[in-house]
Design an enzyme around this catalytic site. Sequence first.
Site, PDB file in Angstrom:
ATOM      1  N   ARG A 118     -10.014   1.359  -0.529  1.00  0.00           N
ATOM      2  CA  ARG A 118      -8.907   2.221  -0.112  1.00  0.00           C
ATOM      3  C   ARG A 118      -8.716   3.308  -1.169  1.00  0.00           C
ATOM      4  NH1 ARG A 118      -4.500  -1.234   3.251  1.00  0.00           N
ATOM      5  NH2 ARG A 118      -4.084   0.855   4.020  1.00  0.00           N
ATOM      6  N   PRO A 119      -9.549   4.341  -1.096  1.00  0.00           N
ATOM      7  CA  PRO A 119      -9.518   5.388  -2.117  1.00  0.00           C
ATOM      8  C   PRO A 119      -8.269   6.269  -2.027  1.00  0.00           C
ATOM      9  CG  PRO A 119     -11.107   5.947  -0.394  1.00  0.00           C
ATOM     10  CD  PRO A 119     -10.506   4.616  -0.023  1.00  0.00           C
ATOM     11  N   ILE A 120      -7.977   6.971  -3.131  1.00  0.00           N
ATOM     12  CA  ILE A 120      -6.848   7.918  -3.111  1.00  0.00           C
ATOM     13  C   ILE A 120      -7.292   9.305  -3.577  1.00  0.00           C
ATOM     14  CG2 ILE A 120      -4.967   6.224  -3.330  1.00  0.00           C
ATOM     15  CD1 ILE A 120      -4.896   7.034  -6.366  1.00  0.00           C
ATOM     16  N   ASP A 121      -8.613   9.563  -3.473  1.00  0.00           N
ATOM     17  CA  ASP A 121      -9.117  10.852  -3.953  1.00  0.00           C
ATOM     18  C   ASP A 121      -8.461  12.047  -3.262  1.00  0.00           C
ATOM     19  OD1 ASP A 121     -10.781   9.546  -1.828  1.00  0.00           O
ATOM     20  OD2 ASP A 121     -11.658  11.536  -1.716  1.00  0.00           O
ATOM     21  N   GLN A 122      -8.133  11.898  -1.987  1.00  0.00           N
ATOM     22  CA  GLN A 122      -7.542  13.032  -1.258  1.00  0.00           C
ATOM     23  C   GLN A 122      -6.080  13.268  -1.683  1.00  0.00           C
ATOM     24  OE1 GLN A 122      -9.549  15.025   0.756  1.00  0.00           O
ATOM     25  NE2 GLN A 122     -11.018  13.635  -0.204  1.00  0.00           N
TER      26      GLN A 122
ATOM     27  N   ARG B 293       0.815  -1.191   0.000  1.00  0.00           N
ATOM     28  CA  ARG B 293       0.000   0.000   0.000  1.00  0.00           C
ATOM     29  C   ARG B 293       0.870   1.270   0.000  1.00  0.00           C
ATOM     30  NH1 ARG B 293      -4.804   1.947  -1.325  1.00  0.00           N
ATOM     31  NH2 ARG B 293      -5.015   3.962  -0.343  1.00  0.00           N
TER      32      ARG B 293
ATOM     33  N   CYS C 176      -2.970  -4.584   2.395  1.00  0.00           N
ATOM     34  CA  CYS C 176      -3.916  -5.449   3.086  1.00  0.00           C
ATOM     35  C   CYS C 176      -5.322  -5.199   2.581  1.00  0.00           C
ATOM     36  CB  CYS C 176      -3.851  -5.189   4.587  1.00  0.00           C
ATOM     37  SG  CYS C 176      -2.460  -6.002   5.361  1.00  0.00           S
TER      38      CYS C 176
ATOM     39  N   ARG D   7       4.836  -8.866   6.598  1.00  0.00           N
ATOM     40  CA  ARG D   7       4.908  -7.522   6.024  1.00  0.00           C
ATOM     41  C   ARG D   7       5.343  -6.501   7.065  1.00  0.00           C
ATOM     42  NH1 ARG D   7      -0.273  -5.234   4.091  1.00  0.00           N
ATOM     43  NH2 ARG D   7       1.189  -3.516   4.021  1.00  0.00           N
TER      44      ARG D   7
END
Length: 435
Positions: A125-129, A96, A120, A402
Site C-alpha cells: 500500500r504505497p503512498i508515493d502519490q 489506513r 487491512c 472496523r
Amino acid sequence: MNNEEKMVILGGVKLHGEVKISGAKNSAVAILVASILVKGKCVIENVPHVSDILDLIDIINGLGGVAEFVGEDTVEVDCSDLTDYVASYDSVRKIRASSYLMGALLGRLKKASVALPGGCDFGVRPIDQHIKGFEALGAKVDIEYGMVNITADELVGDTVYLDVVSVGATINIMLAAALADGITVIDSAAKEPHVVDVANFLNSMGANIKGAGTDVIKIRGVKELHGGTFSVIPDQIEAGTFMIAASATRGDVMVTNIIPKHMESLSAKLEEMGVGVEEYDEAIRIYVDKPELKRANVKTQPYPGFPTDLQPQMLTLLTVAKGTSIMKENVWDNRFKYIDELNRMGANVNVEGKDVAVVEGGSRLTGAPVCATDLRAGAAMVIAALIADGVTEIYNLQYIDRGYENLEEKLRALGAQITRRNVNPMPGVLSAVNV
Ligand code: EPU
C-alpha cells in the site's frame, strides 16, 4: 469488539425485510480528519459507530483536538486549539485512513510527523502519490524510522498529475491544499463518492473546491475554515454488501437510506445475473425469483467501475451462480487471500496469477470455521455462511468491526440466524448449534 469473539451463523435462511444503511465509513474517516483544518466546531452527522471511527476519535483527542460522539451517529470535533503534529505508530497502526493526518496536519500546521499507516493487509500500500502531491505544494518529505516527516515554510498551489487513480492521494492533496496559497489542480483524480463528500464537507466549512467527482479537481486555497454541520453520505459498500447478501440467499430485501446512483455498477451486474433490482429514490429492492442465477465476469475499477471493496462479497455470490465466472481485481495486488477460506466451505475457485480468480459456479457451500482475512473478506465470509448448509464460525472479527455498524443486528432483523460468542465459551455452553 475484538479477536476473542467469533460470529456463529446457521445458514440457509432467505433474507427478508428492510435494512437501513449507515453513514459511509470511508467518507466519515476522511471528514473527521479533515476537521483538523477547521478552526471552530464541526458537527458531523450520520457517522457509523465502527472501530475505525472510534480509533480516529482517540487519535484526534491525542493531538489536542476535542472529538466525541454526542449522539447515536453524531460526532462533534473542535480542533481550534490543536497544536500537536506527531501521530505515533501506536496510535495510527490500526487504520489506513490515518494517512489523511499527513495532509490535514500539513495544511493546518505546516508540519506533520505521522507513522506509516496500517489497515487491512492485502498487498503493498504505497503512498508515493500522496508524497508527490505534498512536494508539489512545496513541502519537504522524509521517511525515517517508520515516520513520515513533512514540513513546509509555505504551501503554494500547483498542478499534480496522479500516476495512479488513488482515493487516498486525491483526498490527502485536497486536505493539504485547502488552506494553501493559490490554486492546486489534481489531474487524474479519484471520483469515488467519498472524494466528493470530503470536498462538500470542506466547501461547507468555507473551502473553495471545484470539480470533485470528475478527473480534475481545482482547489483555490482560502485563509481559514469555519465550523458548521455536515451529514455524511450513506455507505456504498455496506449497501452493496446487503444487496449481494440478499441475492445470495435468494431473499427479498429493501435496502434503504442509500444513493442508488452510487450502486449502478453493482445493480447492473446483479441484473445481468438474473437478480431482480428495483430502484427507488433512496432505496433499492433486491429479490430473486428465478430458479438459478447466471454467471458473470466482473472487473474491479476505480469509481464509477465495480468497487474493489465489493469484490470478495461478489465473488462469493458467483460461487452459487450457474457456470464459470471470472473475477479480475484491478485495484489491489493481493486481494484474494480469503479464497482459501471460501474453498474450505466448498467453493471451487482458482486464483491465476495475482489478479484473476476463476469461479466454478453451482457450488454447495457447507459451514466450517473460517477467518476474516480483512474487512471486506470478512463480509464475504458472512455471506458465504448465510448460504452454507450448517453452522459457520467466523474468527478475527476485529476486521469486520472496523467497518460494519451493527452487522449482526441488521442481519438478524432480516431473519438471519447469527450471533456472537466468546471464542472460549464457559464450560457447558454449546458453541456451535443453537444459534
Ligand atoms: N497507490 C499507489 N500509490 C499511492 C497510493 C495508491 O500506487 O500513493 C495504488 C494502490 O497500491 C492501489 C491503488 O493505487 O493499487 C488504489 O489505492 P487508493 O489510494 O485508491 O486506496 P486507499 O485510498 O488506500 C481507499 C479505501 C479502500 C479502497 C480503496 C480503493 C479508504 C479509507 N479506503 O483506500 O477501502 O479499497 O480506496 O477504492 O477510503 C475498505 O473499505 O475495505 C478499503 C480497503
